[in-house]
Write a protein that holds these residues in place. Structure first.
Motif, short mmCIF file in Angstrom:
data_model
loop_
_atom_site.label_atom_id
_atom_site.label_comp_id
_atom_site.label_asym_id
_atom_site.label_seq_id
_atom_site.Cartn_x
_atom_site.Cartn_y
_atom_site.Cartn_z
N ALA A 141 0.79 -1.28 0.02
CA ALA A 141 -0.01 0.08 0.06
C ALA A 141 0.90 1.28 -0.11
N VAL A 142 2.20 1.11 -0.20
CA VAL A 142 3.16 2.13 0.20
C VAL A 142 2.93 3.24 -1.23
N ALA A 143 2.85 4.33 -1.26
CA ALA A 143 2.88 5.28 -2.37
C ALA A 143 4.47 5.49 -2.56
N PRO A 144 4.89 5.20 -4.10
CA PRO A 144 6.36 5.50 -4.46
C PRO A 144 6.88 6.75 -4.00
N LEU A 145 7.97 6.65 -3.71
CA LEU A 145 8.81 8.18 -3.52
C LEU A 145 9.51 8.66 -4.71
N GLU A 146 9.46 9.73 -4.92
CA GLU A 146 10.07 10.45 -6.03
C GLU A 146 11.08 11.05 -5.62
N VAL A 147 12.50 10.87 -6.07
CA VAL A 147 13.65 11.53 -5.44
C VAL A 147 14.57 12.09 -6.79
N VAL A 148 15.11 13.32 -5.99
CA VAL A 148 16.19 13.74 -7.00
C VAL A 148 17.47 13.28 -6.45
N THR A 149 18.25 12.55 -7.40
CA THR A 149 19.54 11.96 -6.86
C THR A 149 20.77 12.95 -7.26
N PHE A 150 21.61 12.95 -6.36
CA PHE A 150 22.60 13.88 -6.47
C PHE A 150 23.96 12.93 -5.92
N LYS A 151 25.10 13.62 -6.57
CA LYS A 151 26.55 12.91 -5.92
C LYS A 151 27.00 13.81 -5.07
N LEU A 152 27.73 13.40 -4.12
CA LEU A 152 28.96 14.05 -3.06
C LEU A 152 29.80 12.93 -3.14
N GLY A 153 31.29 13.35 -3.68
CA GLY A 153 32.23 12.38 -3.90
C GLY A 153 31.92 11.24 -4.53
N ASP A 154 31.83 10.17 -3.95
CA ASP A 154 31.66 8.69 -4.91
C ASP A 154 30.34 8.35 -4.52
N GLU A 155 29.65 9.07 -3.54
CA GLU A 155 28.33 8.31 -2.91
C GLU A 155 26.88 9.04 -3.75
N GLU A 156 26.00 8.50 -3.96
CA GLU A 156 24.95 9.05 -4.43
C GLU A 156 23.87 9.01 -3.58
N TYR A 157 23.19 10.12 -3.48
CA TYR A 157 22.16 10.52 -2.23
C TYR A 157 20.69 10.79 -3.06
N GLY A 158 19.91 10.62 -2.43
CA GLY A 158 18.41 11.38 -2.67
C GLY A 158 17.78 11.92 -1.95
N ILE A 159 16.99 12.96 -2.42
CA ILE A 159 15.96 13.68 -1.55
C ILE A 159 14.56 13.80 -2.19
N VAL A 180 23.94 16.55 -10.21
CA VAL A 180 22.58 15.87 -9.98
C VAL A 180 22.40 15.10 -10.88
N SER A 181 22.17 13.96 -10.51
CA SER A 181 22.00 12.83 -11.55
C SER A 181 20.57 12.60 -12.49
N ASP A 182 19.61 12.28 -11.68
CA ASP A 182 18.69 12.25 -12.32
C ASP A 182 17.35 12.17 -11.33
N VAL A 183 16.17 12.03 -11.65
CA VAL A 183 14.89 11.80 -10.84
C VAL A 183 14.60 10.22 -11.13
N ILE A 184 14.23 9.79 -9.93
CA ILE A 184 13.79 8.48 -9.91
C ILE A 184 12.60 8.05 -8.91
N THR A 185 11.86 6.98 -9.37
CA THR A 185 10.89 6.94 -8.36
C THR A 185 11.16 5.38 -7.49
N LEU A 215 21.08 4.20 -2.95
CA LEU A 215 20.97 5.69 -2.52
C LEU A 215 20.80 6.02 -1.47
N ILE A 216 21.68 6.88 -0.51
CA ILE A 216 21.34 7.13 0.48
C ILE A 216 20.31 8.31 0.69
N LEU A 217 19.16 8.05 1.21
CA LEU A 217 17.91 8.83 1.21
C LEU A 217 18.17 9.79 2.73
N VAL A 218 18.18 11.14 2.22
CA VAL A 218 18.23 11.99 3.01
C VAL A 218 17.08 12.74 3.47
N ASP A 219 16.64 12.95 4.82
CA ASP A 219 15.64 13.60 5.39
C ASP A 219 15.89 14.98 5.39
#
Length: 172
Positions: free
Chosen positions: A21-39, A113-118, A150-154
């Motif tokens: 029942a969980v709604a998908p989460l749409e995130v903008v992905t970005f890089k910091l160094g070698d790691e990829e994050y999402g918000i 910034v990499s892309d937008v993913i769901t 992806l490291i998902l940041v609040d």
């Protein structure tokens, strides 16, 4: 205490009985160094190239300064410095993610910034317990997409944290 929509979605994703029942989460992905994050994309107002900022005396090192964005004074935070990921470099790929959090506008400098993913609920895993080594309060969890992690940041929690103090705490 009010919860952000993304944090609520993640907590629901972690409850096995709610997985479908969980709604998908749409995130903008970005890089910091070698790691990829999402918000959460709902917090993103716009993306801009990195321009010169006006320095503020006695500001913490990670606050690069402020810019005037169409009449609004916007603090600019360098996330590489904030997360202690080495010396930042500013080039044609450096991006400022302009966030709108609780009515305040804040700029976040990232390497690219990499892309937008769901992400579906099944693709979001809880952040591992790291004890006092890593402050996981700012993490929603880890998103998995094929071979990518992806490291998902609040960003609500991050920007309203006591040390940042850039956005007032969201009212209960």
């Amino acid at each position: 205490m009010a919860q952000t929509a993304s944090a609520t979605a993640i907590r629901q994703a972690q409850a096995p009985q709610l997985q479908g029942a969980v709604a998908p989460l749409e995130v903008v992905t970005f890089k910091l160094g070698d790691e990829e994050y999402g918000i959460d994309i709902q917090k993103v107002q716009e993306l801009r190239g990195y321009d010169a900022v006006t320095r503020i005396a006695n500001a913490p090192e990670y606050i690069k300064g402020v810019v005037n964005l169409r009449g609004i004074i916007v603090p600019i935070i360098d996330m590489r410095i904030k997360f202690k990921l080495g010396e930042p470099t500013y080039d044609q790929f450096t991006v400022v993610i302009v966030l709108n959090i609780g009515g305040r506008v804040v700029g976040m400098v990232v390497d690219s910034v990499s892309d937008v993913i769901t992400l579906t609920g099944e693709q979001i895993k809880p952040a591992p317990e790291m004890g006092s080594v890593l402050d996981a309060d700012y993490l929603i969890g880890l998103g998995t997409l094929d071979e990518r992690m992806l490291i998902l940041v609040d960003v609500d929690r991050l920007m309203s944290s006591q040390e940042m103090g850039l956005v007032e705490k969201i009212a209960a």
